[in-house]
Design a protein around this motif. Structure first.
Motif, PDB file in Angstrom:
ATOM      1  N   MET A 259       0.780  -1.238   0.024  1.00 16.12           N
ATOM      2  CA  MET A 259       0.068  -0.023  -0.019  1.00 16.12           C
ATOM      3  C   MET A 259       0.844   1.209   0.067  1.00 16.12           C
ATOM      4  SD  MET A 259      -3.253  -0.611   2.504  1.00 16.12           S
ATOM      5  CE  MET A 259      -4.571  -2.011   2.061  1.00 16.12           C
ATOM      6  N   GLY A 260       2.141   1.298   0.568  1.00 18.01           N
ATOM      7  CA  GLY A 260       2.903   2.300   0.856  1.00 18.01           C
ATOM      8  C   GLY A 260       3.355   2.653  -0.775  1.00 18.01           C
ATOM      9  N   MET A 261       3.566   1.694  -1.304  1.00 17.70           N
ATOM     10  CA  MET A 261       4.032   2.054  -3.025  1.00 17.70           C
ATOM     11  C   MET A 261       3.137   2.638  -3.571  1.00 17.70           C
ATOM     12  SD  MET A 261       6.164  -1.687  -3.220  1.00 17.70           S
ATOM     13  CE  MET A 261       6.327  -1.450  -4.970  1.00 17.70           C
ATOM     14  N   PHE A 262       1.849   1.983  -3.643  1.00 14.12           N
ATOM     15  CA  PHE A 262       0.527   2.498  -4.293  1.00 14.12           C
ATOM     16  C   PHE A 262       0.346   3.818  -3.794  1.00 14.12           C
ATOM     17  CE2 PHE A 262      -0.155  -1.864  -5.930  1.00 14.12           C
ATOM     18  CZ  PHE A 262      -0.484  -1.378  -7.216  1.00 14.12           C
ATOM     19  N   ALA A 263       0.541   4.355  -2.657  1.00 13.68           N
ATOM     20  CA  ALA A 263       0.324   5.794  -2.398  1.00 13.68           C
ATOM     21  C   ALA A 263       1.065   6.864  -3.129  1.00 13.68           C
ATOM     22  CB  ALA A 263       0.435   5.721  -0.842  1.00 13.68           C
ATOM     23  N   ILE A 264       2.252   6.443  -3.434  1.00 10.94           N
ATOM     24  CA  ILE A 264       3.148   7.234  -3.998  1.00 10.94           C
ATOM     25  C   ILE A 264       2.766   7.443  -5.281  1.00 10.94           C
ATOM     26  CG2 ILE A 264       5.692   7.576  -4.765  1.00 10.94           C
ATOM     27  CD1 ILE A 264       6.715   6.094  -2.508  1.00 10.94           C
ATOM     28  N   LEU A 265       2.273   6.153  -5.919  1.00 14.71           N
ATOM     29  CA  LEU A 265       1.909   6.218  -7.594  1.00 14.71           C
ATOM     30  C   LEU A 265       0.680   7.053  -7.632  1.00 14.71           C
ATOM     31  CD1 LEU A 265       2.607   2.419  -8.493  1.00 14.71           C
ATOM     32  CD2 LEU A 265       3.705   4.482  -9.363  1.00 14.71           C
ATOM     33  N   ILE A 266      -0.257   6.792  -6.666  1.00 14.00           N
ATOM     34  CA  ILE A 266      -1.695   7.610  -6.966  1.00 14.00           C
ATOM     35  C   ILE A 266      -1.304   9.305  -6.924  1.00 14.00           C
ATOM     36  CG2 ILE A 266      -2.568   7.572  -4.506  1.00 14.00           C
ATOM     37  CD1 ILE A 266      -4.588   6.646  -7.928  1.00 14.00           C
ATOM     38  N   ALA A 267      -0.446   9.368  -6.011  1.00 16.61           N
ATOM     39  CA  ALA A 267      -0.113  10.959  -5.722  1.00 16.61           C
ATOM     40  C   ALA A 267       0.350  11.536  -6.830  1.00 16.61           C
ATOM     41  CB  ALA A 267       0.650  11.053  -4.351  1.00 16.61           C
ATOM     42  N   MET A 268       0.956  10.873  -7.959  1.00 14.41           N
ATOM     43  CA  MET A 268       1.811  11.572  -9.039  1.00 14.41           C
ATOM     44  C   MET A 268       0.848  12.033 -10.280  1.00 14.41           C
ATOM     45  SD  MET A 268       4.791   9.093  -9.842  1.00 14.41           S
ATOM     46  CE  MET A 268       6.277   8.869  -8.633  1.00 14.41           C
ATOM     47  N   PHE A 269      -0.586  11.479  -9.912  1.00  9.65           N
ATOM     48  CA  PHE A 269      -1.665  12.065 -11.021  1.00  9.65           C
ATOM     49  C   PHE A 269      -1.863  13.615 -10.896  1.00  9.65           C
ATOM     50  CE2 PHE A 269      -1.736   7.515 -11.627  1.00  9.65           C
ATOM     51  CZ  PHE A 269      -2.214   7.510 -12.810  1.00  9.65           C
ATOM     52  N   PRO A 270      -2.201  14.120 -11.834  1.00  8.52           N
ATOM     53  CA  PRO A 270      -2.587  15.661 -11.772  1.00  8.52           C
ATOM     54  C   PRO A 270      -4.025  15.779 -11.000  1.00  8.52           C
ATOM     55  CG  PRO A 270      -2.901  15.105 -13.964  1.00  8.52           C
ATOM     56  CD  PRO A 270      -2.176  13.875 -13.151  1.00  8.52           C
ATOM     57  N   ARG A 271      -4.377  17.248 -10.729  1.00  9.81           N
ATOM     58  CA  ARG A 271      -5.648  17.514 -10.385  1.00  9.81           C
ATOM     59  C   ARG A 271      -6.555  17.151 -11.357  1.00  9.81           C
ATOM     60  NH1 ARG A 271      -7.004  23.050  -7.061  1.00  9.81           N
ATOM     61  NH2 ARG A 271      -9.418  22.623  -6.844  1.00  9.81           N
ATOM     62  N   ASN A 272      -6.599  17.336 -12.616  1.00  6.37           N
ATOM     63  CA  ASN A 272      -7.607  17.001 -13.438  1.00  6.37           C
ATOM     64  C   ASN A 272      -6.508  16.346 -14.654  1.00  6.37           C
ATOM     65  OD1 ASN A 272      -9.972  18.177 -12.602  1.00  6.37           O
ATOM     66  ND2 ASN A 272      -8.858  20.148 -12.737  1.00  6.37           N
ATOM     67  N   LEU A 273      -7.159  15.311 -15.285  1.00  2.61           N
ATOM     68  CA  LEU A 273      -6.528  14.597 -16.195  1.00  2.61           C
ATOM     69  C   LEU A 273      -6.744  15.542 -17.539  1.00  2.61           C
ATOM     70  CD1 LEU A 273      -7.871  10.787 -16.003  1.00  2.61           C
ATOM     71  CD2 LEU A 273      -5.575  11.885 -15.088  1.00  2.61           C
ATOM     72  N   PRO A 274      -5.348  15.605 -18.213  1.00  5.87           N
ATOM     73  CA  PRO A 274      -5.674  16.420 -19.536  1.00  5.87           C
ATOM     74  C   PRO A 274      -6.357  15.800 -20.653  1.00  5.87           C
ATOM     75  CG  PRO A 274      -3.680  15.077 -19.264  1.00  5.87           C
ATOM     76  CD  PRO A 274      -4.019  14.987 -18.107  1.00  5.87           C
ATOM     77  N   THR A 275      -6.879  16.735 -21.340  1.00 10.08           N
ATOM     78  CA  THR A 275      -7.921  16.336 -22.342  1.00 10.08           C
ATOM     79  C   THR A 275      -7.301  16.936 -23.740  1.00 10.08           C
ATOM     80  OG1 THR A 275      -9.121  18.116 -22.215  1.00 10.08           O
ATOM     81  CG2 THR A 275      -9.849  16.470 -21.074  1.00 10.08           C
ATOM     82  N   SER A 276      -7.622  16.071 -25.074  1.00 10.89           N
ATOM     83  CA  SER A 276      -7.242  16.620 -26.301  1.00 10.89           C
ATOM     84  C   SER A 276      -7.898  17.803 -26.637  1.00 10.89           C
ATOM     85  CB  SER A 276      -7.537  15.466 -27.136  1.00 10.89           C
ATOM     86  OG  SER A 276      -6.985  15.865 -28.570  1.00 10.89           O
ATOM     87  N   LYS A 277      -6.908  18.814 -26.896  1.00  8.85           N
ATOM     88  CA  LYS A 277      -7.174  20.073 -27.334  1.00  8.85           C
ATOM     89  C   LYS A 277      -7.215  20.384 -28.721  1.00  8.85           C
ATOM     90  CE  LYS A 277      -5.452  22.256 -22.918  1.00  8.85           C
ATOM     91  NZ  LYS A 277      -4.661  22.972 -22.238  1.00  8.85           N
ATOM     92  N   ASP A 278      -6.181  19.728 -29.538  1.00  9.43           N
ATOM     93  CA  ASP A 278      -6.371  20.136 -30.859  1.00  9.43           C
ATOM     94  C   ASP A 278      -6.961  19.152 -31.772  1.00  9.43           C
ATOM     95  OD1 ASP A 278      -4.181  21.838 -30.219  1.00  9.43           O
ATOM     96  OD2 ASP A 278      -2.680  20.308 -30.014  1.00  9.43           O
ATOM     97  N   THR A 279      -7.505  17.999 -31.387  1.00  5.34           N
ATOM     98  CA  THR A 279      -8.128  17.281 -32.164  1.00  5.34           C
ATOM     99  C   THR A 279      -9.689  17.551 -32.170  1.00  5.34           C
ATOM    100  OG1 THR A 279      -6.708  15.351 -31.489  1.00  5.34           O
ATOM    101  CG2 THR A 279      -8.796  14.785 -32.680  1.00  5.34           C
ATOM    102  N   PRO A 280     -10.217  17.662 -33.612  1.00  3.84           N
ATOM    103  CA  PRO A 280     -11.746  18.357 -33.552  1.00  3.84           C
ATOM    104  C   PRO A 280     -12.591  17.261 -32.913  1.00  3.84           C
ATOM    105  CG  PRO A 280     -10.665  17.720 -35.701  1.00  3.84           C
ATOM    106  CD  PRO A 280      -9.520  17.700 -34.741  1.00  3.84           C
ATOM    107  N   LYS A 281     -13.346  17.454 -32.401  1.00  5.17           N
ATOM    108  CA  LYS A 281     -14.345  16.746 -31.752  1.00  5.17           C
ATOM    109  C   LYS A 281     -15.484  16.452 -32.681  1.00  5.17           C
ATOM    110  CE  LYS A 281     -12.029  16.292 -27.892  1.00  5.17           C
ATOM    111  NZ  LYS A 281     -11.512  15.001 -27.416  1.00  5.17           N
ATOM    112  N   GLN A 282     -15.926  15.127 -32.976  1.00  5.22           N
ATOM    113  CA  GLN A 282     -17.247  14.832 -33.715  1.00  5.22           C
ATOM    114  C   GLN A 282     -18.317  14.978 -32.577  1.00  5.22           C
ATOM    115  OE1 GLN A 282     -17.154  14.227 -36.522  1.00  5.22           O
ATOM    116  NE2 GLN A 282     -14.917  14.458 -36.700  1.00  5.22           N
ATOM    117  N   ASP A 283     -19.524  15.060 -33.264  1.00  2.00           N
ATOM    118  CA  ASP A 283     -20.805  15.047 -32.517  1.00  2.00           C
ATOM    119  C   ASP A 283     -20.962  13.855 -31.618  1.00  2.00           C
ATOM    120  OD1 ASP A 283     -23.250  16.432 -31.675  1.00  2.00           O
ATOM    121  OD2 ASP A 283     -24.222  14.970 -32.972  1.00  2.00           O
TER     122      ASP A 283
END
Length: 707
Positions: A259-283
């Motif tokens: 569990m101590g090892m996984f605590a370090i891993l989960i803490a590395m993620f950002p506050r919000n996951l990045p999303t694709s900004k350049d790829t045009p979105k379909q409906d």
């Protein structure tokens, strides 16, 4: 703020672009696997803890409630954590869970394996026999003994003291904080950073991955409990003996480090996951956050004439807003009925969760390690199938709220039917000589052992294999000789029945039958009564109970498959029936309600019921400890009838959820439509602005031409 993976301001290049929903699901799911391993490991090792520190079941239920008490107190953490850096809050919780595992292993390092466990090892027995004089030591359970009262030494007093129980309670208290943060924040983080139409499938995947944890937990429990509590020593009893104590502490060390090892891993993620900004979105692929739609517009030089109201303002909770948020949650009748339904279902299943190992030991004579390692994974297989199949079906076919919630009612009815049927999956109770199962009275003294002074002998069962008769101890069987480290001879209380014994078919004879007097044992013809009839073996007689045990496992697998197929529907109701700003807080309130009214009282209720069926107690220094022998039929009937009663109430509240949630938007379709309308409106405004700009330029040209 960086949207790459890192911790403490360090963002390595090799972790760049690793902050994706897929990676988060992998880490979060594997972390859930380890969390579930810890949960199931306490279930597997529960009976060993009771025996080692002499804890009755009702006290065990109270000790384990520390987990749920802290979940209620940590509700405020989900209130603030829902609008903060959720992965780091989860990491704090997982770090606390790792600490709880280490704390739970501390009693072993403080108190050691215990005097009773050491007395059952070859090393101790050899030393005792080597030093034995003409009198039989009190540590040996044979006849004839000196009539001495029990001596309460310092080690025995420490074993029954409050400190081991307080350490277990404290470890469960810390674990509850980590559990609240993990469940309350992790699922909402996943839901907010993925497309809502994919949420059921992702939830099904994470639930299934998390369900693998108990299977590994059962295997870990089997491996650790198969080792003796002190692996360096050699026990003289087998794992089937109820006095066997496995190395329960070893698994907590392994789980704490993981569990101590996984605590370090989960803490590395950002506050919000990045999303694709350049790829045009379909409906149909419009992002969840409305402010991202601005990044898809064609470039405009001039500012729009009308400001467009966007939901970009982030909701920041405050103490002043806390009562209002609580009122919004508690007055949401759909959410309340869904939570109450969960409360009664968990109360109905609590006996099979907390006391599974004890249930299997009492009903089917399994060992602490061997019973759950088979039944556990089979029931978990049903859970995995239920989660995966329901997640895929809901994501693919998107059934309406009415059929989806009606399925939960059907599942509840099947669950109740299964619990009722468990009452008939039992085995005959062989009993112990001198214990009347009908009157639940005990009289262990007979003419053949009256001069053996067995009153102070602790429960040390021995089996007379030809007659399948279990005695309380070798002393109560009238045995005067130790043949080897596992057999006692020259026993005067063995049942008569010459013809049946020679034929090899024996019946259980009540204590009113005659016994072989000691003085006549040497006059009997050795050919008519072979030496095997004159000795007993350490450990109780084991009755074969494979048929009912197999039926119990198969039915459990079927019930778990059905029950888990309705779990995702209940979770979707909790997500969709509240405002987005209340989503994390609603999960915290759900955990609070379930903990307060189900997870805390459940083990205590069933602990009291189980203790009420006990016939032989451990007595140490005037203190009642754990139970050694239960009335098997009373145990089975009382536990299953109580469970079925709670589940019936849960079915009624599921029916109310089905009625109230008939118009619920489970898949975010209305929100997607609103976003599409917003995008169309935005594009129309841009088109109008461009047209206005073009007309203005045309008018200027006409004016210049006239000049």
């Amino acid at each position: 703020m960086s949207k790459d993976c890192g911790i403490c301001g360090i963002y390595p290049k090799w972790l760049r672009n690793r902050a994706t929903p897929r990676n988060f699901i992998a880490v979060y799911g594997l972390l859930g696997t380890v969390q579930a391993m810890a949960f199931i490991y306490i279930v597997v090792t529960l009976t060993t803890l009771e025996k080692r520190f002499k804890i009755p079941s009702r006290t065990t239920g109270l000790i384990l409630s520390g987990n749920e008490i802290s979940q209620i107190l940590s509700l405020i953490l989900t209130y603030y954590g829902g609008s903060s850096h959720r992965p780091r809050w989860i990491a704090v919780g997982v770090g606390l869970s790792a600490l709880s595992c280490i704390v739970l292993a501390l009693p072993h390092f403080i108190y050691g394996p215990g005097k009773d466990a050491l007395a059952l090892t070859k090393e101790y027995l050899d030393q005792t026999l080597l030093n034995m004089t003409t009198t039989v030591p009190n540590d040996l359970t044979i006849c004839s003994r000196t009539d001495q009262p029990e001596q309460c030494d310092a080690e025995t007093m420490l074993s029954v003291s409050l400190l081991p129980r307080l350490l277990v309670f404290f470890s469960q208290f810390i674990l509850g904080i980590g559990t609240t943060l993990y469940y309350g924040l992790g699922q909402t983080y996943l839901d907010d950073n993925t497309k809502k139409k994919n949420t059921p499938m992702l939830l099904g995947f994470t639930f299934a991955l998390r369900t693998v944890g108990p299977a590994i937990g059962f295997l870990l429990g089997y491996g650790c409990l198969s080792l003796y509590i002190d692996p360096k020593l050699h026990p003289v009893i087998t794992k089937k003996d109820p006095r066997w104590l496995g190395a329960w502490w070893l698994g907590w060390i392994i789980l704490g480090v993981t569990m101590g090892m996984f605590a370090i891993l989960i803490a590395m993620f950002p506050r919000n996951l990045p999303t694709s900004k350049d790829t045009p979105k379909q409906d149909g692929e419009i992002p969840l956050k409305l402010d991202l739609t601005l990044q898809q517009k064609p470039p405009i030089q001039m500012e729009p004439t009308k400001p467009i109201p966007l939901e970009t303002d982030e909701y920041i909770p405050t103490i002043r807003e806390f009562p209002k948020a609580m009122k919004r949650i508690l007055t949401n009748w759909l959410l309340t009925c869904n939570n109450i339904s969960a409360v009664f279902y968990i109360l109905g299943a609590s006996a099979y969760i907390t006391f599974l190992a004890k249930y299997l030991e009492v009903q089917y004579s399994t060992s602490a390690a061997g019973g759950t390692v088979i039944a556990g994974p089979i029931s978990l297989l049903g859970m995995v199938l239920g989660f995966l199949l329901s997640g895929l079906i809901i994501s693919k076919f998107k059934p309406g709220p009415r059929p989806l919630l009606a399925w939960n009612v059907f599942v509840g009815i099947c669950f109740v039917a299964g619990q009722v049927s468990f009452m008939f999956f039992g085995c005959s109770d062989a009993g112990i000589r001198g214990v009347d199962l009908e009157t639940m009275q005990m009289n262990l003294t007979a003419g053949c052992n009256a001069d053996c002074n067995c009153a102070s002998v602790k429960y040390s069962p021995v089996c007379h294999e030809p007659s399948k008769t279990t005695f309380f101890s070798a002393c109560h069987a009238g045995c005067r000789t130790i043949l080897d480290d596992k057999q006692f001879g020259n026993c005067s209380c063995l049942p008569l029945g010459e013809s049946e014994q020679v034929g090899g078919h024996f019946e259980y004879l009540s204590s009113s039958r005659s016994f072989i007097p000691e003085q006549q044992m040497h006059l009997l013809d050795s050919q008519a009564f072979p030496a095997i009839f004159d000795k007993v073996k350490a450990g109780p007689c084991i009755s074969e109970c494979n048929g009912p045990y197999l039926l119990f496992m198969v039915l459990t697998c079927v019930i778990q498959t059905l029950a888990c197929s309705g779990k995702i529907g209940n979770v979707l109701v909790n997500y969709r029936c509240v405002e987005k700003r209340d989503k994390s807080f609603a999960q915290g309130v759900t955990i609070m309600i379930v903990s307060l009214f189900a997870l805390i009282p459940g083990p205590i209720i069933y602990g009291v019921i189980i203790d009420s069926t006990c016939l032989i107690w451990e007595e140490s220094c005037g203190t009642r400890g754990n139970c050694w022998f239960h009335h098997r039929e009373n145990f089975r009937y009382l536990v299953n009838i109580t469970s079925a009663g709670f589940s019936i109430v849960g079915v009624l509240f599921d029916a109310a959820v089905c009625y109230l949630g008939k118009d619920l938007d489970l898949y975010g379709a209305a929100e997607d439509d609103r976003r599409r309308e917003f995008v169309k409106e935005d594009v129309a405004i841009d088109y109008a602005d461009k047209k206005k700009e073009a007309n203005g330029n045309l008018n200027q040209r006409l004016e210049h031409s006239h000049l």
